[in-house]
Design an enzyme around this catalytic site. Structure first.
Site, PDB file in Angstrom:
ATOM      1  N   ARG A  84     -29.251   2.692  -5.536  1.00 51.70           N
ATOM      2  CA  ARG A  84     -28.392   1.756  -5.645  1.00 51.70           C
ATOM      3  C   ARG A  84     -28.653   0.221  -4.676  1.00 51.70           C
ATOM      4  NH1 ARG A  84     -27.017   5.308  -8.920  1.00 51.70           N
ATOM      5  NH2 ARG A  84     -25.990   6.260  -8.997  1.00 51.70           N
TER       6      ARG A  84
ATOM      7  N   ILE B 115     -27.831  16.174  -0.710  1.00 56.85           N
ATOM      8  CA  ILE B 115     -28.178  14.742  -1.890  1.00 56.85           C
ATOM      9  C   ILE B 115     -28.122  15.437  -3.266  1.00 56.85           C
ATOM     10  CG2 ILE B 115     -30.214  13.121  -2.870  1.00 56.85           C
ATOM     11  CD1 ILE B 115     -30.688  12.495   0.161  1.00 56.85           C
TER      12      ILE B 115
ATOM     13  N   TYR C 163     -13.500   5.515 -14.832  1.00 55.00           N
ATOM     14  CA  TYR C 163     -13.500   4.948 -13.814  1.00 55.00           C
ATOM     15  C   TYR C 163     -14.158   3.444 -14.429  1.00 55.00           C
ATOM     16  CZ  TYR C 163     -14.745   2.390  -9.429  1.00 55.00           C
ATOM     17  OH  TYR C 163     -14.591   0.950  -8.672  1.00 55.00           O
TER      18      TYR C 163
ATOM     19  N   ASP D 143       0.916  -1.368  -0.271  1.00 54.72           N
ATOM     20  CA  ASP D 143       0.155   0.061   0.466  1.00 54.72           C
ATOM     21  C   ASP D 143       1.183   1.026  -0.083  1.00 54.72           C
ATOM     22  OD1 ASP D 143      -1.341   2.201   1.020  1.00 54.72           O
ATOM     23  OD2 ASP D 143      -3.924  -0.164   0.840  1.00 54.72           O
TER      24      ASP D 143
ATOM     25  N   ASN E 226     -22.181  -1.075  -4.486  1.00 56.91           N
ATOM     26  CA  ASN E 226     -22.059   0.532  -3.731  1.00 56.91           C
ATOM     27  C   ASN E 226     -21.644  -0.557  -2.456  1.00 56.91           C
ATOM     28  OD1 ASN E 226     -23.761   1.223  -5.943  1.00 56.91           O
ATOM     29  ND2 ASN E 226     -22.961   3.174  -4.503  1.00 56.91           N
TER      30      ASN E 226
ATOM     31  N   GLY F 246     -21.661  11.272 -14.603  1.00 52.79           N
ATOM     32  CA  GLY F 246     -21.120   9.811 -14.576  1.00 52.79           C
ATOM     33  C   GLY F 246     -21.958   9.053 -13.677  1.00 52.79           C
TER      34      GLY F 246
END
Length: 306
Positions: free
Chosen positions: A207, A199, A140, A31, A169, A266
């Site tokens: 999700r 929001i 992404y 890492d 998610n 996106g």
């Protein structure tokens, strides 16, 4: 067995490390601490501070001698990918290629790769299964999907096994609300500080939320199952952002009073991933309900604010 976990100081990776050690494996962590934290590094693991594109990657493999590599090191933020696609591709695509080269050189038996629901783009149907067309909306999504092809090709050339896990998610303990945290961590941070959650859009976007410990269990199952397969890891449930915040307000005893802002580029509108393939191939299914997972997450964050 000897296992190398990239991103093992991060939100998900560190909890996979904890689980592997509990199961009796020898674990090495790679890492660069760009988003990970030394506080999350289990002292029983061997920690290597470095980057996938460092010249010292071969030395890490030589020291770890991994039978299995679990790959979670990544750039994970959609908005960052849109603002800096070169950085996003460098970390997620080139970094994975560098890792694969070392896997081939050192005879790694299996790679477990953390992919994302973002590869699917706007769903043509729900629930989204693994046969759904791959048409990512964000850079992404592209940078998480492209390594899947490299993994498949490297496996054909070297004989290495792999399992690709496409996460819904993910939320839970150790997710960072100050950095690239998901909506649950961000909402909890606001609620615990007595601030107004934001929001984006009307909040009716949905999700599929999955608790981090269910992700950990999926990685454990993939150590010896799911050969050369791609699997959605999800709850196969839709929850709107409005309903998510209402549930969190109920758990924390807060009032529901969000601020609404324009939807972000996106972001898809609705998502739900079919998880039946993971059940059949990995013997895995989620154990945590949304309320149980949110309760455990709230209990953890509450201690951070005391």
């Amino acid at each position: 067995m000897n296992i190398l976990v990239t991103g093992g100081a991060g939100f998900i990776g560190s909890q996979i490390v904890d689980d592997l050690l509990q199961e009796g494996h020898d674990v090495h962590i790679l890492d660069n601490l760009s988003t990970g934290h030394m506080a999350y590094v289990n002292p029983r693991a061997v920690f290597h501070h470095g980057d996938l594109l460092d010249s010292g990657l071969a030395e890490v493999f030589a020291a770890a001698r991994p039978e299995v590599v679990i790959h979670h090191a990544a750039q994970i933020d959609i908005q960052t990918s849109l603002a800096n696609p070169f950085l996003d591709a460098k970390i997620n695509i080139l970094g994975t290629i560098a890792l694969l080269e070392q896997c081939r050189e050192h005879g790694v038996r299996k790679l477990i790769y953390a992919s994302s629901a973002a590869v699917y783009g706007t769903p043509q149907y729900l629930s989204v299964d693994e046969a759904h067309p791959v048409r990512p909306l964000s850079f992404y999504g592209i940078s998480k999907h492209t390594p899947e092809h490299y993994i498949e090709s490297f496996a054909l050339l070297s004989g290495m096994d792999y399992t690709i896990l496409r996460y819904a998610n993910v939320y839970g303990v150790r997710q960072d609300p100050k950095g690239e945290g998901g909506v649950v961590a961000i909402f909890l941070d606001k609620l615990l500080e007595g601030k107004q959650p934001i929001i984006y859009g009307d909040g009716e976007q949905t999700r599929d939320f999955i608790y981090v410990q269910d992700i950990v269990r999926a990685n454990r199952a993939a150590l010896n199952k799911g050969s050369r397969g791609i699997y959605n890891i999800s709850c196969n449930e839709q929850t709107s952002v409005n309903d998510l915040l209402k549930e969190m307000c109920s758990i924390t005893g807060s009032s529901f009073n969000p601020s609404y802002e324009a939807a972000r580029t996106g972001d898809i509108v609705h998502s739900r991933l079919d998880n039946r393939a993971a059940l059949n191939a990995l013997g895995w299914s989620p154990m945590f309900t949304l309320r149980d997972g949110l309760g455990a997450t709230f209990a953890y964050y509450q201690t951070q604010y005391d």
